[in-house]
Structures are given as structure tokens and as C-alpha cells.
Design a protein around this motif. Structure first.
Motif, short mmCIF file in Angstrom:
data_model
loop_
_atom_site.label_atom_id
_atom_site.label_comp_id
_atom_site.label_asym_id
_atom_site.label_seq_id
_atom_site.Cartn_x
_atom_site.Cartn_y
_atom_site.Cartn_z
N CYS A 133 39.35 25.56 69.10
CA CYS A 133 38.41 24.63 69.74
C CYS A 133 37.93 23.56 68.77
O CYS A 133 37.60 22.44 69.17
CB CYS A 133 37.21 25.39 70.31
SG CYS A 133 37.58 26.32 71.82
N ALA A 134 37.90 23.90 67.49
CA ALA A 134 37.49 22.94 66.46
C ALA A 134 38.65 22.04 66.03
O ALA A 134 38.46 21.17 65.17
CB ALA A 134 36.93 23.68 65.25
N GLY A 135 39.83 22.25 66.59
CA GLY A 135 40.96 21.37 66.33
C GLY A 135 41.92 21.83 65.26
O GLY A 135 42.72 21.02 64.76
N PHE A 136 41.88 23.12 64.91
CA PHE A 136 42.75 23.63 63.85
C PHE A 136 43.84 24.55 64.44
O PHE A 136 43.60 25.24 65.42
CB PHE A 136 41.95 24.40 62.81
CG PHE A 136 40.83 23.60 62.21
CD1 PHE A 136 41.11 22.53 61.36
CD2 PHE A 136 39.52 23.87 62.52
CE1 PHE A 136 40.09 21.77 60.83
CE2 PHE A 136 38.48 23.11 62.00
CZ PHE A 136 38.77 22.06 61.14
N ALA A 137 44.99 24.57 63.80
CA ALA A 137 46.05 25.50 64.18
C ALA A 137 45.60 26.91 63.83
O ALA A 137 45.23 27.19 62.68
CB ALA A 137 47.35 25.16 63.46
N ALA A 138 45.62 27.79 64.81
CA ALA A 138 45.18 29.16 64.59
C ALA A 138 45.87 30.07 65.59
O ALA A 138 46.23 29.65 66.69
CB ALA A 138 43.66 29.28 64.74
N ALA A 139 46.07 31.33 65.19
CA ALA A 139 46.75 32.28 66.06
C ALA A 139 46.29 33.69 65.76
O ALA A 139 45.96 34.01 64.61
CB ALA A 139 48.27 32.18 65.91
N THR A 140 46.28 34.51 66.79
CA THR A 140 45.95 35.92 66.66
C THR A 140 47.24 36.69 66.45
O THR A 140 48.08 36.76 67.35
CB THR A 140 45.25 36.45 67.92
OG1 THR A 140 44.18 35.57 68.28
CG2 THR A 140 44.71 37.85 67.70
N ILE A 141 47.42 37.24 65.28
CA ILE A 141 48.66 37.95 65.00
C ILE A 141 48.59 39.33 65.67
O ILE A 141 47.66 40.10 65.45
CB ILE A 141 48.93 38.03 63.48
CG1 ILE A 141 50.32 38.59 63.20
CG2 ILE A 141 47.84 38.76 62.72
CD1 ILE A 141 50.83 38.30 61.80
N LEU A 142 49.56 39.60 66.54
CA LEU A 142 49.51 40.78 67.41
C LEU A 142 50.31 41.95 66.88
O LEU A 142 50.10 43.09 67.29
CB LEU A 142 50.02 40.42 68.81
CG LEU A 142 49.27 39.31 69.55
CD1 LEU A 142 49.93 39.08 70.90
CD2 LEU A 142 47.80 39.67 69.72
N CYS A 143 51.26 41.67 65.99
CA CYS A 143 52.12 42.75 65.51
C CYS A 143 52.76 42.30 64.21
O CYS A 143 52.76 41.12 63.88
CB CYS A 143 53.20 43.09 66.53
SG CYS A 143 54.39 41.76 66.76
#
Length: 298
Positions: A133-143
Motif C-alpha cells: 500500500c505504501a508503494g513498495f514491492a513486497a510478498a508473503t513467502i508461503l513455502c
């Protein structure tokens, strides 16, 4: 002199397996958690889902003396006191991580721009959503990786819409269906797609690639998308206009991505749809990008 280095921020729970202490935090509270971490600070943590990926990122610096290609930053909701166990584990595995932020339970996403990070990897979906939402590349690593990849090359795969590109076209698909989506892409084939949250991260990867001959590049990238012809043309023209190289592109027309990701040997795959991530996770490490209309509706 290099213009910039790639900076990747990773949470402590993405780097190491902290499930046991996290369970204590959730069931017994912060005080018990802090006591547990201090009592066990000399016990080395097991690798987490992002450990292998971090090692591969850091290996890009092999042979670099004064000017590293990549820096890994630790962003942790631990306190500095309880974080001593984490740094002891970093030292044990000889990971060259020297910068960190310990926020004592507060989401660390606001420190991403201060560190100049191009990517934030975490197991905390709330922190990831705030960063996006703040404009940064981000991801939730699931495995973590489900198979051993013997290539020393870092291989990263991306979905297209809502990841490398905006969700503009995905909105049409979700609201009006495949035929309307295909017609829109035909009509706008020469109109560039707006950039998505991972455009700058891909650009930073490309910056490293350009310092090597294509045959000897330590990084290889892939676009793995449900798009099919003729919707491919707009993607190709957009990447060309950005001046960014994608080494391999798969326009799969909706068929399962997992087998292609396995054949590519992806170290990680980024997708905005959690179902696609869970399917891909049977083959490779997967990370969810909770961005765009699919996630707003979900």
C-alpha cells in the motif's frame, strides 16, 4: 562505478524457522516469548522459507571486493535483546548481513525506504500488505523450495498483471470476463501497460544482468502468465519500452504454471493470486503479492 546495488529486506521469520518461539508468543504472551528467546539465544535457528533464496542473493557478491551487487537487510519485529539469537544464527551460517532494524513488535515496513530496499519478503501478510500500500514491492513467502536446484544461477519468475504490471487489465477480466479482456488487449496492443509493484525490483535485477554477458549472467528471469496470444503483444511492447530484459516468457492461456516453473528451475515465483501460489508451491518456492482487484475482492 556501479550506479546502485540491489537491496532486499527480509523478516526474521522468513529467514529462520521461528515457529516454536512464535507459538509461545501467541499462546503465552510477549514476556514469555522474550524469556524463551534469551534462554535459547545460543541455540542456532533452523533455516526458514527464504533462507535458500537469501543465500543465492548473497552469492551474487562472490568475487566482489569493495562494491557488492546485493545487500540483504534484516527487518524484524523482535527487540534488539531478543534479536541476539537471530544474529548468532546469521553468524553461524556465515551470512553477510550487517544491517538490521529491530522494532519490538511494531511493523517494520516503514523502514523500507530508509534502507532503500527494492523488495521486502516476510511471512507476515499484514506487514506485506502495508508495504504494498505504501508503494513498495513486497510478498508473503508461503513455502520454501520443494526441490533441490543444482544451478548456481539465481532464477526468479513473475506473474504479469498485478505484479510486474498494474491490475488495469485484470480488472476488466474480473468484471467482464475473458472475451472482454481479450478485446481490450487487442485494442490497446500498442498502448503500454502501467507498471506494477514489482517493476522497480525487476529493473534492479536487470541492472545487475547488464553487467554480464547474457551467457554468463548470474540471474535469469521469467514471466509466467495466464495471458495468451493475442494478449501477449502488449506485454512484449511494454517490456521493450521499459528497456527491461525478461529472459524467458510463458503465455500459458490459463493452464497450470507449476510444471513450467519446475522446468525453469525457479528459486521463487511471485503471483498475486494465492491459489496460483499454492499450486506453484508443489514445485517451487512461492510468494504471494496481495495486490490488485483479486485481493481487494478477497
Amino acid at each position: 562505478m556501479r550506479e546502485k546495488k540491489l537491496v532486499v529486506a527480509v523478516s526474521s521469520r522468513a529467514l529462520f524457522n521461528l515457529d516454536e518461539s512464535h507459538t509461545i508468543f501467541e499462546t503465552q504472551g510477549k514476556e514469555a516469548f522474550c524469556r524463551y528467546q534469551i534462554e535459547h539465544e545460543d541455540e542456532i535457528l533452523e533455516p526458514g522459507y527464504g533462507f535458500v533464496l537469501v543465500k543465492k542473493f548473497l552469492s551474487l557478491n562472490d568475487g566482489c571486493t569493495n562494491d557488492p551487487l546485493v545487500e540483504i537487510i534484516l527487518l524484524s519485529q523482535n527487540s534488539a535483546d531478543t534479536g541476539l539469537r537471530i544474529f548468532n544464527s546469521i553468524a553461524h551460517y556465515q551470512l553477510k548481513i550487517i544491517r538490521a532494524a529491530f522494532t519490538s513488535g511494531v511493523s517494520p515496513y516503514s523502514y523500507i525506504p530508509a534502507f532503500g530496499a527494492h523488495l521486502f519478503l516476510s511471512t507476515n501478510a499484514d506487514d506485506v500488505a502495508k508495504a504494498l500500500c505504501a508503494g513498495f514491492a513486497a510478498a508473503t513467502i508461503l513455502c520454501g523450495p520443494s526441490m533441490e536446484h543444482h544451478s548456481d544461477q539465481l532464477r526468479i519468475a513473475f506473474d504479469g498483471d498485478s505484479v510486474l504490471f498494474s491490475d488495469e487489465s485484470e480488472q476488466i477480466y474480473q468484471q467482464y470476463g475473458l472475451d472482454a479482456f481479450a478485446e481490450n488487449e487487442r485494442c490497446k496492443a500498442k498502448q503500454l501497460l502501467p507498471g506494477g509493484p514489482f517493476k522497480d525490483f525487476l529493473s534492479a535485477l536487470h541492472h545487475i544482468q547488464m553487467q554480464f554477458d547474457p551467457e554468463s549472467s548470474p540471474i535469469r528471469t521469467a514471466l509466467v502468465t495466464a495471458r495468451s496470444a493475442p494478449a501477449h503483444e502488449r506485454v512484449v511492447r511494454t517490456l521493450r519500452a521499459w528497456g527491461i530484459r525478461i529472459d524467458e516468457a510463458f503465455f500459458l492461456g490459463g493452464i497450470d504454471k507449476g510444471a513450467f516453473l519446475e522446468a525453469f528451475g525457479a528459486d521463487i515465483f511471485f503471483d498475486d493470486q494465492k491459489g496460483h501460489c499454492e499450486s506453484a508451491a508443489r514445485h517451487v518456492a512461492a510468494a504471494h503479492v496481495p495486490h490488485g482487484i483479486v485481493n481487494r475482492n478477497g
